[in-house]
Design an enzyme around this catalytic site. Structure first.
Site, PDB file in Angstrom:
ATOM      1  N   ARG A  40       0.957  -1.596   0.039  1.00 39.29           N
ATOM      2  CA  ARG A  40      -0.376  -0.210   0.044  1.00 39.29           C
ATOM      3  C   ARG A  40       0.942   1.373  -0.085  1.00 39.29           C
ATOM      4  O   ARG A  40       1.990   1.441   0.953  1.00 39.29           O
ATOM      5  CB  ARG A  40      -0.903  -0.114   1.276  1.00 39.29           C
ATOM      6  CG  ARG A  40      -1.798   0.515   1.034  1.00 39.29           C
ATOM      7  CD  ARG A  40      -2.952   0.191   2.141  1.00 39.29           C
ATOM      8  NE  ARG A  40      -3.947  -0.933   2.028  1.00 39.29           N
ATOM      9  CZ  ARG A  40      -5.194  -0.970   2.937  1.00 39.29           C
ATOM     10  NH1 ARG A  40      -5.181  -0.069   3.555  1.00 39.29           N
ATOM     11  NH2 ARG A  40      -6.207  -1.568   2.597  1.00 39.29           N
ATOM     12  N   LYS A  76       2.376  -7.920   4.011  1.00 36.75           N
ATOM     13  CA  LYS A  76       1.904  -6.717   3.942  1.00 36.75           C
ATOM     14  C   LYS A  76       3.124  -5.865   4.045  1.00 36.75           C
ATOM     15  O   LYS A  76       4.418  -5.928   5.094  1.00 36.75           O
ATOM     16  CB  LYS A  76       0.422  -6.693   4.686  1.00 36.75           C
ATOM     17  CG  LYS A  76      -0.327  -5.039   3.574  1.00 36.75           C
ATOM     18  CD  LYS A  76      -1.588  -6.418   3.071  1.00 36.75           C
ATOM     19  CE  LYS A  76      -2.055  -5.177   2.600  1.00 36.75           C
ATOM     20  NZ  LYS A  76      -2.806  -6.324   1.851  1.00 36.75           N
ATOM     21  N   SER A 142      -7.192  -9.618 -11.933  1.00 40.29           N
ATOM     22  CA  SER A 142      -7.468 -10.204 -10.392  1.00 40.29           C
ATOM     23  C   SER A 142      -8.983 -10.558 -10.472  1.00 40.29           C
ATOM     24  O   SER A 142      -9.530 -11.112  -9.763  1.00 40.29           O
ATOM     25  CB  SER A 142      -6.591  -9.902 -10.081  1.00 40.29           C
ATOM     26  OG  SER A 142      -6.735  -8.913  -9.174  1.00 40.29           O
ATOM     27  N   GLY A 178     -17.848  -1.246 -10.467  1.00 40.50           N
ATOM     28  CA  GLY A 178     -16.170  -1.871 -10.554  1.00 40.50           C
ATOM     29  C   GLY A 178     -16.265  -2.497 -11.604  1.00 40.50           C
ATOM     30  O   GLY A 178     -16.635  -3.865 -11.758  1.00 40.50           O
ATOM     31  N   ILE A 201     -22.223   5.493  -7.686  1.00 39.27           N
ATOM     32  CA  ILE A 201     -21.631   6.800  -8.070  1.00 39.27           C
ATOM     33  C   ILE A 201     -21.007   7.277  -9.679  1.00 39.27           C
ATOM     34  O   ILE A 201     -21.146   8.054 -10.003  1.00 39.27           O
ATOM     35  CB  ILE A 201     -20.398   7.568  -7.265  1.00 39.27           C
ATOM     36  CG1 ILE A 201     -19.296   6.651  -7.049  1.00 39.27           C
ATOM     37  CG2 ILE A 201     -20.944   7.667  -5.661  1.00 39.27           C
ATOM     38  CD1 ILE A 201     -17.769   7.958  -6.033  1.00 39.27           C
TER      39      ILE A 201
HETATM   40  P1  NAD Z   1     -12.581  -0.975  -8.628  1.00 42.90           P
HETATM   41  O1  NAD Z   1     -12.512   0.510  -7.473  1.00 42.90           O
HETATM   42  O2  NAD Z   1     -13.123  -1.797 -10.176  1.00 42.90           O
HETATM   43  O3  NAD Z   1     -14.631  -0.250  -7.999  1.00 42.90           O
HETATM   44  C1  NAD Z   1     -15.362   0.117  -7.092  1.00 42.90           C
HETATM   45  C2  NAD Z   1     -16.821   0.245  -7.803  1.00 42.90           C
HETATM   46  O4  NAD Z   1     -17.321   0.922  -6.635  1.00 42.90           O
HETATM   47  C3  NAD Z   1     -16.440   1.411  -8.943  1.00 42.90           C
HETATM   48  O5  NAD Z   1     -17.547   1.577  -9.616  1.00 42.90           O
HETATM   49  C4  NAD Z   1     -16.789   3.218  -8.255  1.00 42.90           C
HETATM   50  O6  NAD Z   1     -17.298   4.043  -8.828  1.00 42.90           O
HETATM   51  C5  NAD Z   1     -17.697   2.338  -7.017  1.00 42.90           C
HETATM   52  N1  NAD Z   1     -18.613   3.164  -5.677  1.00 42.90           N
HETATM   53  C6  NAD Z   1     -17.353   4.003  -4.988  1.00 42.90           C
HETATM   54  N2  NAD Z   1     -17.658   4.630  -4.601  1.00 42.90           N
HETATM   55  C7  NAD Z   1     -19.717   4.872  -4.061  1.00 42.90           C
HETATM   56  C8  NAD Z   1     -20.483   4.898  -3.105  1.00 42.90           C
HETATM   57  N3  NAD Z   1     -20.145   5.522  -2.409  1.00 42.90           N
HETATM   58  N4  NAD Z   1     -21.565   3.997  -3.378  1.00 42.90           N
HETATM   59  C9  NAD Z   1     -21.909   2.802  -4.747  1.00 42.90           C
HETATM   60  N5  NAD Z   1     -20.737   2.403  -5.914  1.00 42.90           N
HETATM   61  C10 NAD Z   1     -19.572   3.333  -5.317  1.00 42.90           C
HETATM   62  O7  NAD Z   1     -13.451  -2.048  -6.811  1.00 42.90           O
HETATM   63  P2  NAD Z   1     -12.858  -3.542  -7.966  1.00 42.90           P
HETATM   64  O8  NAD Z   1     -11.795  -3.588  -8.388  1.00 42.90           O
HETATM   65  O9  NAD Z   1     -14.116  -4.024  -8.431  1.00 42.90           O
HETATM   66  O10 NAD Z   1     -13.287  -4.245  -6.767  1.00 42.90           O
HETATM   67  C11 NAD Z   1     -14.060  -2.937  -5.389  1.00 42.90           C
HETATM   68  C12 NAD Z   1     -14.385  -4.235  -3.996  1.00 42.90           C
HETATM   69  O11 NAD Z   1     -13.707  -5.895  -3.937  1.00 42.90           O
HETATM   70  C13 NAD Z   1     -12.757  -3.636  -3.554  1.00 42.90           C
HETATM   71  O12 NAD Z   1     -13.848  -3.473  -1.807  1.00 42.90           O
HETATM   72  C14 NAD Z   1     -11.929  -4.280  -3.487  1.00 42.90           C
HETATM   73  O13 NAD Z   1     -11.011  -3.600  -1.839  1.00 42.90           O
HETATM   74  C15 NAD Z   1     -12.551  -5.491  -3.247  1.00 42.90           C
HETATM   75  N6  NAD Z   1     -11.671  -6.451  -3.409  1.00 42.90           N
HETATM   76  C16 NAD Z   1     -11.069  -6.297  -4.806  1.00 42.90           C
HETATM   77  C17 NAD Z   1     -10.504  -7.646  -5.765  1.00 42.90           C
HETATM   78  C18 NAD Z   1      -9.894  -7.631  -7.522  1.00 42.90           C
HETATM   79  O14 NAD Z   1      -9.525  -8.498  -7.835  1.00 42.90           O
HETATM   80  N7  NAD Z   1     -10.408  -6.946  -7.682  1.00 42.90           N
HETATM   81  C19 NAD Z   1      -9.784  -8.718  -4.670  1.00 42.90           C
HETATM   82  C20 NAD Z   1     -10.313  -8.656  -3.621  1.00 42.90           C
HETATM   83  C21 NAD Z   1     -11.388  -7.109  -3.258  1.00 42.90           C
END
Ligand code: NAD
Length: 367
Positions: A40, A76, A142, A178, A201
């Site tokens: 991070r 980490k 991922s 997302g 959002i």
């Molecule tokens: P991302 O950033 O692609 O998507 C997040 C989405 O949430 C975006 O579309 C954003 O506009 C939306 N968002 C933000 N604030 C919001 C709100 N107040 N209300 C509604 N929507 C809102 O992230 P991601 O990769 O899709 O990951 C989503 C979650 O899963 C995160 O918490 C991430 O830590 C977790 N995660 C992701 C992965 C991965 O492989 N990508 C793995 C483990 C955990």
């Protein structure tokens, strides 16, 4: 200081005045294999704050790796700095050198504030980097296995709630469309969801899901921000950010279960009790969202998407085990998940040391 790091195996402070690197690497536990955990980058107000964060996050990775049954322990790293201003290729190369100095005890990659491109620089100094793009030998996006994991989590939960793992005909409320949330929405449409209620959002993300739903003939309802907590649905699927299950939001929930990818969904462990008392089944986030971790852990054995999918499927049985353990022991599902991981660590301790990893021939394939 030793009181503070109690329970951790090793904490390394990395300081390079030439590149401005100030980082901390925390190795919590390597009894299942070398430590694995993202790096991070954040403008922490103090070294103490950065240390608190890295100690907490590395401990979480030990449980996440144990639950996912990957041959890794928990670690980490945090870089103290502003991702918008303080990054440079040299800084990440310097970080890579510190990782290399741990001689295979710690593998890392992207997390909040860092990108896969940052780690392409670190990769020049160490092989202990995961999650870069496929062109650099990594496994790429991922979010694909992570979204699969959410679907397997929903199927296991459906088995407990309705006696079938078929996801057809139910209503799903998704927060965040997302990388993960949009893929989950698509798979739910393919699985025959009755209705999907969404909040994001980003209006573009909403539009994309709406146009897909039109093609798939699935009903979609769009709600604004916080309204998602109070909608009537079978499942709430948090895929945006953490801390969303708290006293205020749990009070509003009208769902049978919460199964999503967001990290650290519970504001406090007590919120797990609140959900249990309300009769809402909570699928612990670190069990459900392990697909991405499974993919990066698999990189050690040469990329193989089929194998990743097969291992991600195990989320289904892990979650069923956790639900049963919670039911039998009168525990919250988080307590049950933690004790499930502790038992796995105890029974396998020292059977997957990092030395055996380093010695494993490149062509060795996991079963
Ligand atoms: P991302 O950033 O692609 O998507 C997040 C989405 O949430 C975006 O579309 C954003 O506009 C939306 N968002 C933000 N604030 C919001 C709100 N107040 N209300 C509604 N929507 C809102 O992230 P991601 O990769 O899709 O990951 C989503 C979650 O899963 C995160 O918490 C991430 O830590 C977790 N995660 C992701 C992965 C991965 O492989 N990508 C793995 C483990 C955990």
């Amino acid at each position: 200081m030793f009181e503070k790091i109690k329970g951790h195996e090793q904490v390394v402070f990395c300081n390079d005045e030439e590149t401005g690197l100030k980082a901390i690497i925390a190795i919590h536990n390597t009894s299942l294999g070398p430590a694995l955990g993202g790096c991070r980058m954040q403008p922490y107000a103090s070294v103490d704050e950065a240390l608190e964060d890295v100690l907490r996050l590395s401990r979480g990775m030990t449980y996440k790796c144990a639950a996912a049954d990957v041959d890794f322990g928990g670690g980490k790293a945090v870089i103290i700095g502003d991702p918008a201003k303080d990054k440079s290729p040299e800084l990440f190369r310097s970080f890579g050198q510190f990782v290399e100095s741990l001689n295979g005890r710690f593998y890392t990659g992207t997390d909040m504030g860092t990108t896969p491109e940052d780690f392409v620089h670190a990769l020049k100094e160490t092989n202990c980097i995961v999650g870069v793009d496929e062109v650099y030998g990594g496994s790429g996006d991922s979010s694909i296995p992570t979204a699969h994991g959410v679907i397997f989590g929903l199927q296991a939960t459906s088995q407990v709630l309705f006696g079938t793992d078929n996801l057809i005909g139910r209503t799903y409320a998704i927060q965040g469309l997302g990388k993960v949330g949009a893929k989950v929405a698509e798979q739910l449409m393919l699985a025959g969801a009755k209705k999907i209620i969404v909040a994001d959002i980003n209006p573009l993300a909403i539009l994309e899901v709406q146009s897909l739903a039109e093609k798939m003939k699935t009903e979609v309802e769009v709600v604004n921000g916080d309204e998602i907590y109070g909608v009537k649905a079978d499942y709430f699927i948090p895929c945006a950010f953490g801390g969303i299950l708290n006293d205020r939001t749990i009070d509003q929930l009208q769902v049978k279960a919460v199964v999503g990818s967001a990290n650290n969904q519970l504001m406090t462990e007590e919120n797990g009790v609140l959900l249990k008392n309300k009769g809402i089944l909570y699928a612990p986030d670190y069990i459900v969202n392990a697909g991405g971790l499974i993919q990066v852990a698999d990189e050690l054995y040469e990329p193989n998407k089929e194998r990743v999918l097969r291992q991600t499927k195990a989320i289904y049985t892990s979650l069923l085990n956790v639900y049963k353990r919670a039911e039998d022991g009168g525990l919250t599902t988080v307590e049950a998940a933690n004790s499930f991981c502790e038992q796995r660590m105890k029974s396998r301790a020292r059977r997957n040391s990092f030395f055996s990893h380093m010695k494993r021939p490149k062509w060795a394939v996991r079963i």
